[in-house]
Motif scaffolding. Sequence first.
Motif, PDB file in Angstrom:
ATOM      1  N   ILE A  96     -17.536  -2.527  -6.033  1.00  0.00           N
ATOM      2  CA  ILE A  96     -16.083  -2.604  -5.903  1.00  0.00           C
ATOM      3  C   ILE A  96     -15.673  -3.980  -6.391  1.00  0.00           C
ATOM      4  CG2 ILE A  96     -14.132  -2.749  -4.310  1.00  0.00           C
ATOM      5  CD1 ILE A  96     -15.355  -0.547  -2.681  1.00  0.00           C
ATOM      6  N   VAL A 156     -12.865  -7.043  -7.374  1.00  0.00           N
ATOM      7  CA  VAL A 156     -11.592  -7.653  -6.988  1.00  0.00           C
ATOM      8  C   VAL A 156     -11.078  -8.402  -8.210  1.00  0.00           C
ATOM      9  CG1 VAL A 156     -10.412  -9.278  -5.475  1.00  0.00           C
ATOM     10  CG2 VAL A 156     -12.305  -7.901  -4.580  1.00  0.00           C
ATOM     11  N   ASN A 201     -14.374   0.972  -9.063  1.00  0.00           N
ATOM     12  CA  ASN A 201     -13.125   0.847  -8.310  1.00  0.00           C
ATOM     13  C   ASN A 201     -12.753  -0.620  -8.221  1.00  0.00           C
ATOM     14  OD1 ASN A 201     -12.743   3.681  -7.429  1.00  0.00           O
ATOM     15  ND2 ASN A 201     -14.701   3.341  -6.412  1.00  0.00           N
ATOM     16  N   VAL A 259      -9.716  -3.471  -6.777  1.00  0.00           N
ATOM     17  CA  VAL A 259      -8.507  -3.811  -6.029  1.00  0.00           C
ATOM     18  C   VAL A 259      -7.982  -5.132  -6.578  1.00  0.00           C
ATOM     19  CG1 VAL A 259      -9.184  -2.603  -3.921  1.00  0.00           C
ATOM     20  CG2 VAL A 259      -9.856  -4.990  -4.234  1.00  0.00           C
ATOM     21  N   THR A 271      -6.408  -7.620  -4.951  1.00  0.00           N
ATOM     22  CA  THR A 271      -6.627  -8.745  -4.043  1.00  0.00           C
ATOM     23  C   THR A 271      -7.520  -8.306  -2.893  1.00  0.00           C
ATOM     24  OG1 THR A 271      -4.751  -8.235  -2.588  1.00  0.00           O
ATOM     25  CG2 THR A 271      -4.295  -9.605  -4.547  1.00  0.00           C
ATOM     26  N   THR A 272      -8.080  -9.285  -2.183  1.00  0.00           N
ATOM     27  CA  THR A 272      -8.973  -8.976  -1.058  1.00  0.00           C
ATOM     28  C   THR A 272      -8.233  -8.307   0.096  1.00  0.00           C
ATOM     29  OG1 THR A 272      -8.648 -11.245  -0.231  1.00  0.00           O
ATOM     30  CG2 THR A 272     -10.602 -10.817  -1.583  1.00  0.00           C
ATOM     31  N   LYS A 291      -6.657  -5.734   0.022  1.00  0.00           N
ATOM     32  CA  LYS A 291      -6.825  -4.285  -0.124  1.00  0.00           C
ATOM     33  C   LYS A 291      -8.228  -3.821   0.275  1.00  0.00           C
ATOM     34  CE  LYS A 291      -2.704  -3.985  -1.916  1.00  0.00           C
ATOM     35  NZ  LYS A 291      -1.582  -3.354  -1.177  1.00  0.00           N
ATOM     36  N   LEU A 292      -9.107  -4.755   0.602  1.00  0.00           N
ATOM     37  CA  LEU A 292     -10.481  -4.404   0.973  1.00  0.00           C
ATOM     38  C   LEU A 292     -10.554  -4.065   2.458  1.00  0.00           C
ATOM     39  CD1 LEU A 292     -12.530  -7.142  -0.935  1.00  0.00           C
ATOM     40  CD2 LEU A 292     -12.500  -4.682  -1.431  1.00  0.00           C
ATOM     41  N   THR A 293     -10.084  -2.903   2.820  1.00  0.00           N
ATOM     42  CA  THR A 293     -10.150  -2.463   4.210  1.00  0.00           C
ATOM     43  C   THR A 293     -11.364  -1.557   4.421  1.00  0.00           C
ATOM     44  OG1 THR A 293      -8.839  -0.465   3.819  1.00  0.00           O
ATOM     45  CG2 THR A 293      -7.633  -2.502   4.325  1.00  0.00           C
ATOM     46  N   TYR A 325     -10.653   1.849   3.120  1.00  0.00           N
ATOM     47  CA  TYR A 325     -10.728   1.921   1.655  1.00  0.00           C
ATOM     48  C   TYR A 325     -12.182   2.074   1.204  1.00  0.00           C
ATOM     49  CZ  TYR A 325     -10.579   0.532  -3.255  1.00  0.00           C
ATOM     50  OH  TYR A 325     -10.739   0.508  -4.622  1.00  0.00           O
ATOM     51  N   LYS A 343     -13.728   5.377  -0.878  1.00  0.00           N
ATOM     52  CA  LYS A 343     -14.362   5.260  -2.197  1.00  0.00           C
ATOM     53  C   LYS A 343     -15.815   5.719  -2.157  1.00  0.00           C
ATOM     54  CE  LYS A 343     -10.641   4.062  -4.035  1.00  0.00           C
ATOM     55  NZ  LYS A 343      -9.922   5.091  -4.832  1.00  0.00           N
TER      56      LYS A 343
END
Length: 224
Positions: A187, A189, A200, A202, A204-205, A207-209, A212, A216
Motif C-alpha cells: 500500500i 502513500v 493501492n 492513499v 496521505t497517512t 487514510k491508512l485506517t 481500509y 484492500k
Amino acid sequence: MFKGVLFDLDGILTDTAEYHYRAWKKLGQEIGIPIDRKFNEQLKGVSRNDSLKLLLEKADRVGEYNSERLQELATCKNNYYLEMIKNIGPEDVYPGILTLLKELKGHGIKVSLASASKNGPLLLGLLKLNSFFDGIADPEKIAFGKPKPDIFLLAAKNINVRAEECIGIEDAIAGVQAIQSSGAMPIGVGKTSELGDKLNIVPTTEKLTYDYLVSKWEDLFKVV
C-alpha cells in the motif's frame, strides 16, 4: 486475514526526509558534489551506503575513495542528520498513524519496522512509538537494500509471519518494489505518478485506517 503490517519509517511514520536531504546536501557541498531536490528523490528509501554511492556516481567519483574514507563520509552524513532530528517528538508523528497502530494492536495484528535507516530504533523512541512495534528489521543484517526484498522479508521474519501474510506500507518507489518482490501486499502513500498504478495508494497517512487495510486485503482475495 493479514497477520502483520510492515512499516517504512521515513515519510510514513514521520517526515524525516527533509533532514536526510539537508544532511546529504551539506555533505555534498563539502566534497564538491552539489545536489538538488530532484536528485534527492533517488535517495528516498535507499540505504545510507547506497545513497552515498549514488551521490559519488553523480560526479563520476566513486573510485576516489577507499572503504575507510567511504565509511567516514557515511558517518559524517549520519552525524549531521542526528543533530538535525534531535528535537523530533510525538507531535511529529504523521496524522492517522497513532490511531492505526492502536487499532492494529487491538486486533492482535503484529507490527514490524522495515526501514533502510539504521536510526530506526532511535526514531521510534523519539516518537514514543516503541510499544507498538513487535519487531524491527536491522538493515545491517541484510545483503541488499531496497528495491530488493530483504528488509521486508526480515521484518516479517522478526514477527514470525510469512511476508505473504503481511501488508507493507511505503512512500518510495524503491520500497514499493521491495514489498512486491517480498510477496507482501503493498500500500503506497503518495501519488500514482510516483509509485505506479499496480498497487493501492492513499494520498496521505490519514487514510491508512484499519478498516481500509482490511478492505484492500479482502479485495485481493475476492473471486471474480
